[in-house]
Scaffold this active site. Structure first.
Site, short mmCIF file in Angstrom:
data_model
loop_
_atom_site.label_atom_id
_atom_site.label_comp_id
_atom_site.label_asym_id
_atom_site.label_seq_id
_atom_site.Cartn_x
_atom_site.Cartn_y
_atom_site.Cartn_z
N THR A 155 0.84 -1.20 0.00
CA THR A 155 0.00 0.00 0.00
C THR A 155 0.87 1.24 0.00
OG1 THR A 155 -1.75 -1.17 1.19
CG2 THR A 155 -1.83 1.24 1.22
N HIS A 275 -8.14 4.21 -1.56
CA HIS A 275 -8.21 3.78 -0.16
C HIS A 275 -9.63 3.89 0.39
CE1 HIS A 275 -5.05 2.62 2.81
NE2 HIS A 275 -6.04 2.77 3.66
N ARG A 278 -10.70 7.22 1.97
CA ARG A 278 -10.25 7.48 3.34
C ARG A 278 -8.97 8.30 3.41
NH1 ARG A 278 -12.27 4.39 7.29
NH2 ARG A 278 -10.27 4.04 8.36
#
EC number: 1.1.-.-
Length: 394
Positions: A155, A275, A278
């Site tokens: 990520t 995401h 977010r």
């Protein structure tokens, strides 16, 4: 309560969970515009209905990173999953394993790698962030490799935490947060019994194993805030590419040029993702970003997508827009909070049935046959995508 769709699980989870936990997964960054657009833009994509196509031998099976999947979905990495059901990561992984799809364990899971991996037959995937503490990163990679994890999901869209205003109101953060969370827990008895009392320890399992001491929610907030690394660049990923000998997927791609960089870097896959709305409010929804990215790198790298997927029709839409497969996040967590492993299993069955209906009525017998031809080309949403592609090319 009758459960017939993922939205029913969301409503049920809101009643069961303490507000600080429900709003933590349900909310997004800032005013949550991107959070909403993820769902709205995807639902605006018009499917092209076809008839009399003899769809009797339809198949959802696909292959991803040399793994055979029962359908083109995997469970996304979700932090604190074990706070939503008793040993939640173990239950969710079991449901995915039974269905024949991958489960991805988050860096910040409650259950550590060593607790989850032995409970399933299929090798799980492992998600990792770039953190200041490179020692933790190496430790986590070594443990993931030792546990037989097949795919690394890296990520990259969190060099700094997003501002999530809802968390301050819900008790996840803000004034008197610990006291507010305690009161919420005791006033939600089903969760308090199942998870609060019987789901212990509430450690951040992978971090506790590294630090050699228990960790809790305050440690989660503080440790991550201090360890996200805004200096991250592609060069920082080189040692990880050298260390990890399995498939490596870069999660958090929204721009075609970043997708091309991932190809040049040597990644095996990307996840088109914001995401779940977010991180940075105001960025493109995944559905809007995906077509231009697919045009840029389709065939050079495996493309996954997440953010906004709530049903099987959305899975078909994402694949038609250019994804090879999708990740399910919030949808499965709502189901997990409601009915544990059985809830996730039921959700996956619902998504499978919805996909079969969508494929039957769009004339796609296999996942490979789902394409832009499965969409209404003059629909408003696609006109918007075409305009965005032209702007990106200009």
């Amino acid at each position: 309560m009758i459960i017939s769709a993922a939205s029913d699980y969301r409503a049920a989870a809101q009643r069961i969970l303490p507000p600080f936990l429900f709003h933590y997964i349900d909310g997004g960054a800032y005013a949550e515009h991107t959070l909403r657009r993820n769902v709205e833009d995807l639902s605006d994509v018009a499917l092209r209905q076809r008839i009399l196509r003899n769809m009797s031998d339809l198949s959802l099976e696909t292959t991803l990173f040399n793994e055979k999947l029962a359908m083109p979905t995997a469970l996304a990495p979700v932090g604190l999953c074990g706070m939503y059901a008793r040993r939640g990561e173990v239950q969710a992984a079991g449901a995915a394993d039974d269905k024949g799809i991958p489960f991805t364990l988050s860096t910040v899971s409650v259950c550590p790698i060593e607790e989850v991996a032995p409970t399933i037959k299929r090798p799980m995937w492992f998600q990792l962030y770039v953190l200041r503490d490179r020692g933790f990163m190496r430790n986590a990679l070594e443990r993931a490799k030792a546990a037989g994890c097949s795919t690394l999901v890296f990520t990259v869209d969190m060099p700094t935490p997003g501002a999530r205003y809802r968390d301050a109101h819900s008790g996840m953060s803000g004034p008197n947060a610990a006291l507010r969370r305690y009161w919420q827990a005791v006033t939600h008895p089903q969760w308090a019994w199942d998870v609060g009392l019987n789901g212990r320890p509430h450690d951040l399992g992978n971090i506790s194993a590294y630090l050699g001491q228990p960790t809790g929610l305050e440690d989660y907030i503080g440790w991550l805030a201090n360890n996200f690394d805004p200096s991250i660049s592609w060069k920082d990923l080189e040692w990880i590419r050298d260390f990890w000998d399995g498939p490596m997927v870069i999660k958090g791609i929204l721009d075609p040029e970043d997708a091309r960089d991932a190809v040049r870097f040597g990644a095996d896959g990307i996840v088109v993702s914001n995401h779940g709305g977010r991180q940075l409010d105001g960025v493109l929804s995944s559905a809007r970003a995906l077509p231009a990215i697919a045009d840029a790198v389709k065939g050079d790298i495996t493309i996954l997508a997440d953010s906004g997927i709530r049903n099987g029709l959305d899975v078909v839409r994402m694949i038609a827009l250019g994804a090879d497969s999708v990740l399910l996040g919030r949808a499965y967590l709502y189901a997990l909070a409601t009915h544990g492993k059985q809830g996730v299993a039921n959700l996956l069955n619902l998504i499978e049935k919805e996909m079969k209906v969508a494929m039957t009525l769009t004339g796609a017998k296999t996942i490979r046959e789902i394409s832009r031809d499965s969409l209404v080309q003059n629909a408003e949403a696609l006109q918007t995508f075409d305009a965005l592609k032209q702007n990106n090319a200009a």
